[in-house]
Design an enzyme around this catalytic site. Structure first.
Site, PDB file in Angstrom:
ATOM      1  N   LYS A  44       0.845  -1.216   0.000  1.00 27.57           N
ATOM      2  CA  LYS A  44       0.000   0.000   0.000  1.00 27.57           C
ATOM      3  C   LYS A  44       0.868   1.250   0.000  1.00 27.57           C
ATOM      4  O   LYS A  44       0.650   2.179  -0.779  1.00 27.57           O
ATOM      5  CB  LYS A  44      -0.886   0.007   1.241  1.00 27.57           C
ATOM      6  CG  LYS A  44      -1.534   1.340   1.553  1.00 27.57           C
ATOM      7  CD  LYS A  44      -2.416   1.331   2.778  1.00 27.57           C
ATOM      8  CE  LYS A  44      -1.660   1.500   4.054  1.00 27.57           C
ATOM      9  NZ  LYS A  44      -1.342   2.908   4.407  1.00 27.57           N
ATOM     10  N   ASN A  45       1.899   1.263   0.870  1.00 23.64           N
ATOM     11  CA  ASN A  45       2.677   2.482   1.063  1.00 23.64           C
ATOM     12  C   ASN A  45       3.693   2.727  -0.046  1.00 23.64           C
ATOM     13  O   ASN A  45       4.333   3.768  -0.083  1.00 23.64           O
ATOM     14  CB  ASN A  45       3.340   2.491   2.437  1.00 23.64           C
ATOM     15  CG  ASN A  45       2.296   2.642   3.532  1.00 23.64           C
ATOM     16  OD1 ASN A  45       1.153   2.983   3.252  1.00 23.64           O
ATOM     17  ND2 ASN A  45       2.679   2.356   4.761  1.00 23.64           N
ATOM     18  N   ARG A 114      -4.756  11.113   3.685  1.00 20.67           N
ATOM     19  CA  ARG A 114      -3.577  11.900   4.036  1.00 20.67           C
ATOM     20  C   ARG A 114      -2.509  11.818   2.953  1.00 20.67           C
ATOM     21  O   ARG A 114      -1.816  12.767   2.646  1.00 20.67           O
ATOM     22  CB  ARG A 114      -2.961  11.404   5.339  1.00 20.67           C
ATOM     23  CG  ARG A 114      -3.751  11.661   6.574  1.00 20.67           C
ATOM     24  CD  ARG A 114      -2.843  11.555   7.772  1.00 20.67           C
ATOM     25  NE  ARG A 114      -1.941  12.681   7.837  1.00 20.67           N
ATOM     26  CZ  ARG A 114      -0.718  12.711   7.350  1.00 20.67           C
ATOM     27  NH1 ARG A 114      -0.223  11.682   6.730  1.00 20.67           N
ATOM     28  NH2 ARG A 114       0.030  13.791   7.438  1.00 20.67           N
ATOM     29  N   CYS A 138      -4.649  12.607  12.106  1.00 19.05           N
ATOM     30  CA  CYS A 138      -5.476  11.409  11.992  1.00 19.05           C
ATOM     31  C   CYS A 138      -5.477  10.758  13.370  1.00 19.05           C
ATOM     32  O   CYS A 138      -4.956  11.297  14.336  1.00 19.05           O
ATOM     33  CB  CYS A 138      -4.895  10.471  10.935  1.00 19.05           C
ATOM     34  SG  CYS A 138      -3.362   9.736  11.458  1.00 19.05           S
ATOM     35  N   ARG A 143       0.535  14.509  12.595  1.00 20.70           N
ATOM     36  CA  ARG A 143       1.050  14.311  11.240  1.00 20.70           C
ATOM     37  C   ARG A 143       1.439  15.635  10.559  1.00 20.70           C
ATOM     38  O   ARG A 143       0.916  16.022   9.523  1.00 20.70           O
ATOM     39  CB  ARG A 143       0.052  13.549  10.370  1.00 20.70           C
ATOM     40  CG  ARG A 143      -0.543  12.309  10.988  1.00 20.70           C
ATOM     41  CD  ARG A 143       0.441  11.196  11.245  1.00 20.70           C
ATOM     42  NE  ARG A 143       0.933  10.557  10.040  1.00 20.70           N
ATOM     43  CZ  ARG A 143       0.330   9.540   9.404  1.00 20.70           C
ATOM     44  NH1 ARG A 143      -0.831   9.119   9.837  1.00 20.70           N
ATOM     45  NH2 ARG A 143       0.872   8.989   8.332  1.00 20.70           N
ATOM     46  N   PRO A 144       2.311  16.445  11.147  1.00 16.93           N
ATOM     47  CA  PRO A 144       2.714  17.721  10.513  1.00 16.93           C
ATOM     48  C   PRO A 144       3.496  17.477   9.218  1.00 16.93           C
ATOM     49  O   PRO A 144       3.919  16.348   8.948  1.00 16.93           O
ATOM     50  CB  PRO A 144       3.616  18.359  11.568  1.00 16.93           C
ATOM     51  CG  PRO A 144       4.145  17.218  12.361  1.00 16.93           C
ATOM     52  CD  PRO A 144       3.050  16.183  12.381  1.00 16.93           C
ATOM     53  N   VAL A 145       3.661  18.517   8.414  1.00 16.30           N
ATOM     54  CA  VAL A 145       4.359  18.383   7.132  1.00 16.30           C
ATOM     55  C   VAL A 145       5.459  19.429   6.961  1.00 16.30           C
ATOM     56  O   VAL A 145       5.902  19.695   5.839  1.00 16.30           O
ATOM     57  CB  VAL A 145       3.375  18.473   5.946  1.00 16.30           C
ATOM     58  CG1 VAL A 145       2.445  17.271   5.903  1.00 16.30           C
ATOM     59  CG2 VAL A 145       2.582  19.778   5.976  1.00 16.30           C
ATOM     60  N   LEU A 147       8.561  19.291   7.450  1.00 17.09           N
ATOM     61  CA  LEU A 147       9.811  18.816   6.813  1.00 17.09           C
ATOM     62  C   LEU A 147       9.664  18.816   5.290  1.00 17.09           C
ATOM     63  O   LEU A 147      10.611  19.128   4.559  1.00 17.09           O
ATOM     64  CB  LEU A 147      10.177  17.421   7.325  1.00 17.09           C
ATOM     65  CG  LEU A 147      10.515  17.342   8.818  1.00 17.09           C
ATOM     66  CD1 LEU A 147      10.761  15.886   9.235  1.00 17.09           C
ATOM     67  CD2 LEU A 147      11.717  18.205   9.172  1.00 17.09           C
ATOM     68  N   ASP A 331       4.229   0.248  12.132  1.00 12.86           N
ATOM     69  CA  ASP A 331       3.021  -0.327  11.518  1.00 12.86           C
ATOM     70  C   ASP A 331       2.784  -1.769  11.937  1.00 12.86           C
ATOM     71  O   ASP A 331       1.759  -2.346  11.595  1.00 12.86           O
ATOM     72  CB  ASP A 331       3.109  -0.253   9.991  1.00 12.86           C
ATOM     73  CG  ASP A 331       3.092   1.178   9.501  1.00 12.86           C
ATOM     74  OD1 ASP A 331       3.374   1.409   8.310  1.00 12.86           O
ATOM     75  OD2 ASP A 331       2.827   2.086  10.312  1.00 12.86           O
ATOM     76  N   VAL A 353       7.445   6.534  17.243  1.00 14.78           N
ATOM     77  CA  VAL A 353       7.234   7.207  15.949  1.00 14.78           C
ATOM     78  C   VAL A 353       6.011   8.114  15.963  1.00 14.78           C
ATOM     79  O   VAL A 353       6.074   9.271  15.555  1.00 14.78           O
ATOM     80  CB  VAL A 353       7.132   6.176  14.811  1.00 14.78           C
ATOM     81  CG1 VAL A 353       6.853   6.850  13.484  1.00 14.78           C
ATOM     82  CG2 VAL A 353       8.417   5.347  14.734  1.00 14.78           C
ATOM     83  N   ARG A 423      -9.375   0.404   4.437  1.00 14.83           N
ATOM     84  CA  ARG A 423      -8.462   1.413   3.904  1.00 14.83           C
ATOM     85  C   ARG A 423      -7.127   0.789   3.513  1.00 14.83           C
ATOM     86  O   ARG A 423      -6.526   1.147   2.515  1.00 14.83           O
ATOM     87  CB  ARG A 423      -8.163   2.437   5.003  1.00 14.83           C
ATOM     88  CG  ARG A 423      -8.966   3.670   5.051  1.00 14.83           C
ATOM     89  CD  ARG A 423      -8.247   4.643   5.970  1.00 14.83           C
ATOM     90  NE  ARG A 423      -6.867   4.768   5.553  1.00 14.83           N
ATOM     91  CZ  ARG A 423      -5.834   4.922   6.389  1.00 14.83           C
ATOM     92  NH1 ARG A 423      -6.021   4.966   7.678  1.00 14.83           N
ATOM     93  NH2 ARG A 423      -4.607   5.039   5.932  1.00 14.83           N
TER      94      ARG A 423
END
Ligand code: EPZ
Length: 452
Positions: A44-45, A114, A138, A143-145, A147, A331, A353, A423
């Site tokens: 998926k990822n 996301r 979530c 979950r900041p962005v 970076l 995960d 994490v 999902r």
């Protein structure tokens, strides 16, 4: 490449919609041993970020081994909203990004996935402009962005956030990003992938230091290289990209999903069953296999890409600290907690994490587990057996952990919140059922019919 029909969705067979999942329940009857072989779907990822990466290419691309799951459907909606052509062909996806009609991703689509944020790097690199709603948090964290944003700014993009949308554009003539030397404060998977994709079409060389080393990062790099990108070092903590003027069509196969494989290995361990999985890349599961060995089971590598789980008579406790690859994957944390709940002795899990990824503790305790929380640590005292109960899934991997716990519990567990499961897993129920598990999905109405 045959003409690709522009479809509004990628046409999953019987696409599971959220409301269907929301009303549904999964009933798991515990105590049945498993046996046989399961086929592992595409990762998926990897698939999500590679789909975003097709925006870099002005020719159609074919991506094989795409899993059938809700997040893929939603990423398809994002690409379609940008004017990209999509066509599902069995397990492959043909993406035609020769023309990108829009550079603004619509909020209603982005808010449901996301990973939509992954399109910002390719859009900026290809079009010189991108407007993407902030993905927001979530269940597992904020979950900041920052970076991602700081890296794109280092490459010459003007990026500002206004009314919940990230507005990014490349000033100056030609609108091309410039190569830069970027150090990531944290080896963020998403930030590494965003910046690596952006750098493939930038002017000059980009070096990403303290880069994420996850297999999905290397898979994305291999996809970009197949399109003609010049990338070295993916899979290590330093990635060097030399920009090229454009990228060409490719036909690329996604790696197998290491988290799905790890989840099924834990299904073997928690039910004391022997089972085999194919295809699997064992070196993507080093930490998971090491921990299963510590707990008593054996994972045998058979041939090129098959593993077999051999159960132990008793499962022993161990300790886990999650961390960036090659550390133990976050995960897989919830799944191992379910296993530790029924092992001999006490185990400690430290989640480093994500700040809110221990919400499955309460649900496992409803099933008779003995787990105490202390900040980002969970102390799990193994019990002889869990008991089936009605439980609620709180996030993707927690939903898998509850299924695993149900397989080992005495009696029946009914799990709600299945949209989380749908999902991120490609027919996990079907795979478990084919291994002998006793589980079925029903909606309230169907249940009424069943019990009537
Ligand atoms: C990817 O998320 C995966 N998702 C996650 O899988 C996985 O858990 C995670 O990597 C870690 O391996 C996809 O690939 C679609 P990160 P991502 O950026 O990229 C912080 C699943 O279950 N951070 O490595 O979002 C962040 O808050 C999902 O399949 C910043 O602070 O992960 C988190 O605490 C869940 N600032 C940590 O880094 C940033 O700009 C790791 O995040 C970016 C991240």
């Amino acid at each position: 490449m045959e003409d690709t029909a522009i479809v509004t969705s990628i046409g999953l067979p019987n696409p599971i919609t959220t409301d269907e999942s929301d009303g549904a329940m999964l009933e798991v009857v515990g105590g049945t041993p498993l046996s046989g072989q399961a086929t592992i779907s595409g990762a998926k990822n990897s698939a999500l970020v590679v789909m975003a990466g097709t925006l870099l290419c002005s020719q159609p691309c074919r991506i094989r081994n795409i899993p059938h799951l809700m997040d893929i459907e939603r990423m398809g909606e994002v690409l379609t909203a940008l004017g990209v052509g999509l066509k599902r062909e069995d397990d492959a996806l043909v993406v035609d990004a020769s023309t990108i009609a829009h550079t603004k991703a619509p909020y209603d689509v982005v808010s449901r996935l996301r990973a939509s944020f992954f399109v910002i790097g390719p859009l900026l690199a290809r079009m010189g402009v991108a407007r993407i709603p902030l993905p927001g948090g979530c269940a597992i964290g904020a979950r900041p962005v920052e970076l991602h944003v700081r890296g794109l700014q280092a490459m010459g993009a003007d990026v500002h956030i206004e009314h919940g949308t990230v507005h990014a554009y490349v000033p100056g003539s030609g609108g091309r990003l410039k190569g830069a030397k970027i150090y990531l404060d944290y080896p963020s998977v998403g930030a590494t992938e965003t910046l690596m994709m952006a750098a493939t079409l930038a002017d000059g060389e980009t070096i990403i230091e303290n880069a994420a080393q996850e297999p999905e990062v290397a898979d994305l790099a291999n996809f970009c290289r197949a399109m003609g990108a010049r990338i070295r070092g993916a899979g290590t903590n330093t990635i060097t990209i030399v920009g090229v003027p454009s990228l060409h069509s490719t036909d690329y196969g996604i790696i197998p999903d290491r988290i799905e494989a790890g989840t099924l290995l834990v299904a073997g361990a928690i039910t004391r069953s022997e089972l085999s999985l194919y295809p699997v890349i064992p070196e993507h599961l080093t930490a998971v296999i090491a921990k299963l060995h510590e707990m008593g089971g054996q994972v045998v590598v058979e041939g090129h890409s098959r593993v077999r789980y051999l159960p132990a008579h008793t499962i022993s406790s161990t300790d886990i600290q999650t961390g960036p690859f090659p550390g133990f994957p976050t995960d897989m944390q919830a799944q191992f907690m379910a296993l530790m709940a029924v092992c001999e002795g006490s185990s400690l899990i430290t989640e480093t994490v994500f700040e809110n990824r221990l919400r499955h503790v309460a649900e496992l305790n409803r099933m008779g587990a003995d787990i105490r929380l202390n900040g980002n640590c969970a102390i799990i005292k193994g019990v002889h057996q869990l008991s089936g109960a009605p439980v609620l899934a709180t996030d993707l991997r927690a939903s898998a952990a509850l299924v695993l716990a149900g397989l080992a519990a005495k009696g029946t567990t009914t799990i709600q919140g299945l949209h989380h499961l749908d999902r991120g897993y490609d027919d996990l129920e079907g795979k478990l059922r084919r291994l002998g598990a006793n589980l079925r999905r029903y909606t309230d109405a169907a249940a009424a019919t069943t019990t009537a």
